[in-house]
Design a protein around this motif. Structure first.
Motif, PDB file in Angstrom:
ATOM      1  N   ASN A 177      33.791   2.463   9.675  1.00 33.87           N
ATOM      2  CA  ASN A 177      32.368   2.243   9.940  1.00 33.87           C
ATOM      3  C   ASN A 177      32.462   3.828   9.678  1.00 33.87           C
ATOM      4  N   CYS A 178      32.440   4.129   8.801  1.00 34.88           N
ATOM      5  CA  CYS A 178      31.568   6.105   8.058  1.00 34.88           C
ATOM      6  C   CYS A 178      30.761   5.438   7.524  1.00 34.88           C
ATOM      7  N   PHE A 179      30.495   6.189   6.674  1.00 37.22           N
ATOM      8  CA  PHE A 179      30.003   7.209   5.028  1.00 37.22           C
ATOM      9  C   PHE A 179      31.207   7.409   4.409  1.00 37.22           C
ATOM     10  N   ASP A 180      30.868   8.291   4.528  1.00 40.85           N
ATOM     11  CA  ASP A 180      32.092   9.527   4.545  1.00 40.85           C
ATOM     12  C   ASP A 180      33.391   9.376   4.885  1.00 40.85           C
ATOM     13  N   GLY A 181      34.363   8.437   4.313  1.00 36.26           N
ATOM     14  CA  GLY A 181      35.827   8.215   4.947  1.00 36.26           C
ATOM     15  C   GLY A 181      37.093   9.596   4.471  1.00 36.26           C
ATOM     16  N   ILE A 217      27.001  -1.952   8.114  1.00 36.56           N
ATOM     17  CA  ILE A 217      25.206  -1.715   8.879  1.00 36.56           C
ATOM     18  C   ILE A 217      25.007  -2.464  10.138  1.00 36.56           C
ATOM     19  N   GLY A 218      24.684  -1.431  11.317  1.00 36.00           N
ATOM     20  CA  GLY A 218      24.047  -1.904  12.444  1.00 36.00           C
ATOM     21  C   GLY A 218      25.577  -1.529  13.151  1.00 36.00           C
ATOM     22  N   ASN A 219      26.608  -0.715  12.861  1.00 40.14           N
ATOM     23  CA  ASN A 219      27.087  -0.713  13.809  1.00 40.14           C
ATOM     24  C   ASN A 219      27.740   0.576  14.519  1.00 40.14           C
ATOM     25  N   GLY A 220      26.566   1.996  14.123  1.00 43.14           N
ATOM     26  CA  GLY A 220      26.334   3.001  14.813  1.00 43.14           C
ATOM     27  C   GLY A 220      27.415   4.077  13.887  1.00 43.14           C
ATOM     28  N   GLY A 221      27.483   3.995  13.100  1.00 41.67           N
ATOM     29  CA  GLY A 221      28.778   5.359  12.895  1.00 41.67           C
ATOM     30  C   GLY A 221      27.568   5.864  11.305  1.00 41.67           C
ATOM     31  N   LEU A 222      26.652   4.869  11.134  1.00 37.15           N
ATOM     32  CA  LEU A 222      25.966   5.655   9.394  1.00 37.15           C
ATOM     33  C   LEU A 222      24.558   6.177  10.426  1.00 37.15           C
ATOM     34  N   SER A 223      24.827   7.214   9.803  1.00 34.21           N
ATOM     35  CA  SER A 223      22.824   7.434  10.050  1.00 34.21           C
ATOM     36  C   SER A 223      21.716   6.206   9.223  1.00 34.21           C
ATOM     37  N   TYR A 224      20.434   6.712   9.260  1.00 31.07           N
ATOM     38  CA  TYR A 224      19.706   5.279   9.162  1.00 31.07           C
ATOM     39  C   TYR A 224      19.631   5.616   7.508  1.00 31.07           C
ATOM     40  N   PHE A 225      19.874   6.907   6.845  1.00 32.41           N
ATOM     41  CA  PHE A 225      19.709   7.022   5.816  1.00 32.41           C
ATOM     42  C   PHE A 225      20.921   6.504   4.836  1.00 32.41           C
ATOM     43  N   GLU A 226      22.048   6.668   5.390  1.00 30.11           N
ATOM     44  CA  GLU A 226      23.292   5.948   4.800  1.00 30.11           C
ATOM     45  C   GLU A 226      22.864   4.651   4.952  1.00 30.11           C
ATOM     46  N   ILE A 242      27.639  -9.574   3.465  1.00 27.98           N
ATOM     47  CA  ILE A 242      28.155  -9.661   4.656  1.00 27.98           C
ATOM     48  C   ILE A 242      27.877  -8.872   5.445  1.00 27.98           C
ATOM     49  N   LEU A 243      27.324  -9.061   6.463  1.00 25.83           N
ATOM     50  CA  LEU A 243      26.864  -8.550   7.719  1.00 25.83           C
ATOM     51  C   LEU A 243      28.249  -8.720   8.541  1.00 25.83           C
ATOM     52  N   GLY A 244      28.480  -7.326   8.804  1.00 26.67           N
ATOM     53  CA  GLY A 244      29.037  -7.481  10.212  1.00 26.67           C
ATOM     54  C   GLY A 244      29.104  -6.608  11.439  1.00 26.67           C
ATOM     55  N   ASN A 245      27.679  -6.517  12.460  1.00 29.20           N
ATOM     56  CA  ASN A 245      27.188  -6.175  12.943  1.00 29.20           C
ATOM     57  C   ASN A 245      26.922  -7.403  14.403  1.00 29.20           C
ATOM     58  N   ASP A 246      26.758  -6.848  14.926  1.00 27.95           N
ATOM     59  CA  ASP A 246      26.685  -7.692  16.802  1.00 27.95           C
ATOM     60  C   ASP A 246      24.808  -7.558  15.975  1.00 27.95           C
ATOM     61  N   LEU A 247      24.804  -9.172  15.919  1.00 30.48           N
ATOM     62  CA  LEU A 247      23.453  -9.465  16.284  1.00 30.48           C
ATOM     63  C   LEU A 247      22.823  -9.842  17.230  1.00 30.48           C
ATOM     64  N   ARG A 248      22.947  -9.561  18.398  1.00 32.79           N
ATOM     65  CA  ARG A 248      22.321 -10.058  19.324  1.00 32.79           C
ATOM     66  C   ARG A 248      22.382  -8.524  20.121  1.00 32.79           C
ATOM     67  N   ASN A 249      22.529  -7.795  19.266  1.00 37.08           N
ATOM     68  CA  ASN A 249      22.057  -6.398  19.307  1.00 37.08           C
ATOM     69  C   ASN A 249      21.399  -4.947  18.053  1.00 37.08           C
ATOM     70  N   ILE A 250      20.290  -5.436  18.058  1.00 33.75           N
ATOM     71  CA  ILE A 250      20.264  -4.855  16.558  1.00 33.75           C
ATOM     72  C   ILE A 250      19.124  -4.324  16.664  1.00 33.75           C
ATOM     73  N   SER A 251      18.628  -2.976  15.806  1.00 32.45           N
ATOM     74  CA  SER A 251      17.741  -2.655  16.429  1.00 32.45           C
ATOM     75  C   SER A 251      16.041  -2.928  15.246  1.00 32.45           C
ATOM     76  N   GLN A 252      15.466  -3.001  15.301  1.00 36.51           N
ATOM     77  CA  GLN A 252      14.374  -3.289  14.448  1.00 36.51           C
ATOM     78  C   GLN A 252      14.062  -2.754  13.094  1.00 36.51           C
ATOM     79  N   GLU A 253      14.398  -1.522  13.220  1.00 30.77           N
ATOM     80  CA  GLU A 253      14.848  -1.000  11.872  1.00 30.77           C
ATOM     81  C   GLU A 253      15.860  -0.682  11.330  1.00 30.77           C
ATOM     82  N   THR A 254      17.127  -1.466  11.714  1.00 30.62           N
ATOM     83  CA  THR A 254      17.917  -2.046  10.814  1.00 30.62           C
ATOM     84  C   THR A 254      17.835  -3.698  10.620  1.00 30.62           C
ATOM     85  N   LEU A 255      17.101  -4.220  11.299  1.00 32.15           N
ATOM     86  CA  LEU A 255      16.531  -5.686  10.982  1.00 32.15           C
ATOM     87  C   LEU A 255      15.748  -5.673   9.276  1.00 32.15           C
ATOM     88  N   ASN A 256      14.807  -4.719   9.939  1.00 32.72           N
ATOM     89  CA  ASN A 256      14.498  -4.534   8.740  1.00 32.72           C
ATOM     90  C   ASN A 256      14.648  -4.627   7.569  1.00 32.72           C
TER      91      ASN A 256
END
Length: 371
Positions: A177-181, A217-226, A242-256
């Motif tokens: 859950n990161c962009f630059d590992g 995407i949607g797991n909190g480790g990346l900025s929106y641009f990332e 293949i999504l890997g986030n908790d769909l019960r708690n997703i921001s509208q921005e990430t959903l879009n």
């Protein structure tokens, strides 16, 4: 296209959670834009098989069994996926399929499984090609159509042999859950750059794909641009979405973002050619491209510098050629292509003018060029 439980939940999965995810999956409109699989990863099984050697679903996590859950998923108009492993144990220590391949395949068919993710832990000295061929043959013998996802981590160059065995094959170890590992902790950048993409793309095509792992995407480790860049590169490189986030708690921005039909169209393009890196320009701005149906192209400009960059890209005189599949696009002022911004869904003029925009660190610009 679908959802997998591992990135958000690991082995902490249960029947109600998966039902709730399936409900959210449909209610959020993901099915409507093409996502279709709900996949249970490691941890769904009990710690022992039964007296006949059959898998036993974990009695506390899945008290009504796997078939009842699969039936629920199917009632939503979705497809159901399950996980197993070539070794005698899974990566989390649950029973694996070694020595039970045909028995397990029959059980998967009985339960209504549509997708099998098959991992590579506790493989010992097994031959990867033979191990995955055994399960493929078992799935064939069970006579239920199953999407076969090989999770072999790229250790045995599956792109050289796997397209005759499965529908997708992992090219690296697990994403984090990161962009630059780092060398041993793969983020988005490491997943994309670890392998020779030229070798990988030769193997990809309709019904057989390089798999860069589930998305973070949607797991909190990346900025929106990332997150945007993550999604764009997975589409350009034709990796399963293949999504890997908790769909019960997703921001509208990430959903879009994950419902972006323009980027999904690039991912699912019927020409079926994996994209590639065309060039690196200016202050480390990478240009990734993918030929599309009807002589159109997707292009992603990704700022890999550690500071904002002003992109000034002169189309005129440029020639992008796919040397493997012989697709080519040339730019001149009298033969201009129209430009569509796939993030904003707006037109950006034509290629007869210099492309200018500011890109923040790890931000990207995703375009579609067409006549």
């Amino acid at each position: 296209m679908g959802w997998n439980s591992w990135n958000a939940f690991g082995t902490k999965i249960d029947e109600q959670l998966v039902k709730d995810i399936a409900d959210a999956f449909v209610n959020l409109g993901l099915k409507d834009v093409g996502y279709e699989y709900i996949v249970l990863d490691d941890g769904w099984m009990g710690m022992q098989r039964d007296a006949q050697g059959n898998f036993i679903p974990h009695p506390e996590k899945f008290p009504h069994g796997i078939k009842a859950l699969a039936d629920y998923i199917h009632s939503k108009g979705l497809k159901f996926g399950l996980y197993s492993c070539v070794g005698d144990k899974t990566c989390a220590g649950y029973p694996g399929s070694r020595g039970h391949e045909f028995q397990d395949a029959l059980k998967f068919a009985e339960w209504g499984v549509d997708y099998l993710k098959y991992d590579w832990c506790y493989a010992g000295l097994m031959n990867a090609r033979e191990a995955y061929t055994t399960m493929r043959d078992a799935l064939y013998a069970a006579k239920r159509p199953v999407f076969f996802s090989l999770c072999e981590w790229g250790d045995n160059q599956p792109w050289e042999w796997a397209k005759e065995i499965g529908h997708s094959w992992r090219t690296t170890g697990d994403i984090n859950n990161c962009f630059d590992g780092s060398k041993d902790r793969y983020g988005v950048v490491q997943i994309v750059n670890l392998r020779d993409q030229e070798k990988l793309r030769k193997a990809a095509g309709p019904s057989h794909w390089n798999d860069m792992d589930m998305m973070e995407i949607g797991n909190g480790g990346l900025s929106y641009f990332e997150e945007e860049t993550h999604f764009a590169l997975w589409a350009i490189l034709a990796s399963p979405l293949i999504l890997g986030n908790d769909l019960r708690n997703i921001s509208q921005e990430t959903l879009n973002l994950i419902k972006n039909k323009d980027i999904i169209a690039v991912s699912q393009d019927s020409l079926g050619i994996q994209g590639f890196k065309y060039d690196t320009v200016q202050d480390n701005i990478e240009i990734w491209v993918r030929p599309l149906i009807n002589n159109e192209w997707a292009i992603c400009f990704s700022n890999r510098s550690d500071k904002p960059s002003e992109l000034n890209f002169e189309w005129n005189g440029k020639n992008i050629k796919d040397n493997i599949y012989n697709y080519e696009i040339s730019f001149s002022n009298d033969k201009a292509y129209k430009i569509r911004n796939l993030y904003s869904h707006k037109e950006m003029g034509k290629t007869n003018k210099v492309l200018k925009c500011k890109l923040e660190k790890n931000q990207s610009l995703m375009l579609r060029l067409y006549k």
